[in-house]
Design a protein around this motif. Sequence first.
Motif, PDB file in Angstrom:
ATOM      1  N   LEU A 203       0.823  -1.203   0.000  1.00 50.19           N
ATOM      2  CA  LEU A 203       0.000   0.000   0.000  1.00 50.19           C
ATOM      3  C   LEU A 203       0.857   1.252   0.000  1.00 50.19           C
ATOM      4  O   LEU A 203       2.054   1.216   0.297  1.00 50.19           O
ATOM      5  N   SER A 204       0.235   2.378  -0.315  1.00 51.17           N
ATOM      6  CA  SER A 204       0.939   3.657  -0.318  1.00 51.17           C
ATOM      7  C   SER A 204       1.609   3.903   1.031  1.00 51.17           C
ATOM      8  O   SER A 204       1.017   3.635   2.083  1.00 51.17           O
ATOM      9  N   PRO A 205       2.830   4.416   1.025  1.00 53.19           N
ATOM     10  CA  PRO A 205       3.537   4.668   2.296  1.00 53.19           C
ATOM     11  C   PRO A 205       2.870   5.735   3.155  1.00 53.19           C
ATOM     12  O   PRO A 205       3.227   5.886   4.328  1.00 53.19           O
ATOM     13  N   ASP A 206       1.903   6.467   2.621  1.00 48.11           N
ATOM     14  CA  ASP A 206       1.178   7.459   3.416  1.00 48.11           C
ATOM     15  C   ASP A 206       0.084   6.828   4.278  1.00 48.11           C
ATOM     16  O   ASP A 206      -0.472   7.498   5.148  1.00 48.11           O
ATOM     17  N   LEU A 370      -8.329  -3.593  -3.000  1.00 50.02           N
ATOM     18  CA  LEU A 370      -8.541  -2.288  -2.369  1.00 50.02           C
ATOM     19  C   LEU A 370      -8.315  -1.151  -3.356  1.00 50.02           C
ATOM     20  O   LEU A 370      -9.095  -0.196  -3.431  1.00 50.02           O
ATOM     21  N   ALA A 371      -7.245  -1.239  -4.121  1.00 49.51           N
ATOM     22  CA  ALA A 371      -6.921  -0.179  -5.079  1.00 49.51           C
ATOM     23  C   ALA A 371      -7.956  -0.076  -6.190  1.00 49.51           C
ATOM     24  O   ALA A 371      -8.152   1.008  -6.769  1.00 49.51           O
ATOM     25  N   ASN A 372      -8.624  -1.192  -6.494  1.00 50.81           N
ATOM     26  CA  ASN A 372      -9.619  -1.198  -7.563  1.00 50.81           C
ATOM     27  C   ASN A 372     -11.007  -0.777  -7.104  1.00 50.81           C
ATOM     28  O   ASN A 372     -11.919  -0.654  -7.934  1.00 50.81           O
ATOM     29  N   MET A 373     -11.182  -0.576  -5.795  1.00 53.05           N
ATOM     30  CA  MET A 373     -12.467  -0.106  -5.273  1.00 53.05           C
ATOM     31  C   MET A 373     -12.459   1.412  -5.268  1.00 53.05           C
ATOM     32  O   MET A 373     -11.968   2.051  -4.337  1.00 53.05           O
ATOM     33  N   ALA A 382       3.655   2.261  -5.214  1.00 53.66           N
ATOM     34  CA  ALA A 382       4.055   2.566  -6.588  1.00 53.66           C
ATOM     35  C   ALA A 382       4.620   1.346  -7.287  1.00 53.66           C
ATOM     36  O   ALA A 382       4.499   1.205  -8.513  1.00 53.66           O
ATOM     37  N   ASP A 383       5.226   0.439  -6.525  1.00 55.98           N
ATOM     38  CA  ASP A 383       5.817  -0.763  -7.109  1.00 55.98           C
ATOM     39  C   ASP A 383       4.974  -2.003  -6.837  1.00 55.98           C
ATOM     40  O   ASP A 383       5.501  -3.112  -6.741  1.00 55.98           O
TER      41      ASP A 383
END
Length: 422
Positions: A203-206, A370-373, A382-383
């Motif tokens: 997941l995004s580091p944020d 999750l990213a596709n929702m 990013a990777d």
Amino acid sequence: MINIDQSQFKAVALAMGLMIIGDPMPASAQTFTFSGLDATVPANTAYDAARGYGFVLLPDRNAQAFSLRAAPGDYRVSVTLGGPKTSRTSVWVEDRRLMAGPVDLKAGETRTLTFTVNVRDTALIRQETDPDAPQVRLRGDDAAGFNWDDQLTLIVSGGKPSLNAITVEPVTARRILLAGDSTVTDQAGGDYASWGQMLPRFLSPDLSVANHARSGETMKSFLTSLRWDKLLSEIRPDDVVLIQFGHNDEKKQWPRTYAAPEGAYSAYLTAFVADVRLRGGWPVLVTPVARRTFKGNRIENSHAGYDNAVRATAMHLNVPLIDLTRQTSQFYEALGPELAPLAFADHNQEKTHHNAYGAYMIACFVAHDLANMSVLKVKAAADLPVCSPEAPGDPHAFVITPADWPQMRVQADQAPEPTPVK
């Protein structure tokens, strides 16, 4: 004279974002360097509570662990890896949550990675019905671990790990909170792993992943142990809560916590969803990961009724769904009966709990979902690698080797799962 319960005052103050005199939360960024002429922390600096930082010993000493005293909250952590020699480093936090790696660097190369770490303790805000200051009810080796203490612990592992510097700064981050059982929890010992502890890497580091799952938990015990109360207290508007139970709720030999799929189990799912929505969070229901129960080349569904209850509840309540029963069944079937054991713990003998490879793959599936929702607006790393349950990676070529896998316990606190009596 007014008597003030200090644990309650501290919890309320922290919730309001206030600093307390003597509180261990750093007011600004703190940097620790470990190499070179400007090193601020010598290699033999053991953790000291008065000083508030230092190295802690791990059972097999196959990794380095550095702890910093930290109050509950979220922290932006930057680590600089590499140096004059070739290095290979994986970065973990708390009870073996994977944040990055393995990172392979040539001699003279350095790289700085940034991610967000969630720190928590057992304290709950006291209400008038509490005779004493309430605490999350820990069990097993919880109290000896790194998830429920007053420290942020960072671990580096690998055949040639190289840690140059750490910078830690308190932040307000969006949280991904996890509620579940042993297939979700931060497994800290042996070759046991779960998808929950691998999720941060994808997941995004944020984003801050707060894994509240615990081995042996059911929806009922998650309530009575006050783990659900603790999780709810940490939800802020727009946070995401992933809810995966079923493995233990279906065991009739546990009568105090058994919940039938067509009755109490669905009702508890509905109540959990309502609790999250009341606090402005986004509930996501997750069907239980499949067991490795082959009949020929196909997986028999050992969760029959429970996975459908999750699907039906999600549809009825218009809640996002991650169908891990389906995806993990596809995953095992794609590997086949010969290779599927290589995704499981206890030296491939387990049929329920995964090893690093199995957990890593399942976490990758979850991150893609999750990213596709689009409604959740959860960003992947990013990777983020391509991963598919129908075309999994070769377990023999898995990126995390035994040398990259740190031991946080002398032995795994995970007995083989008893066969459910239905």
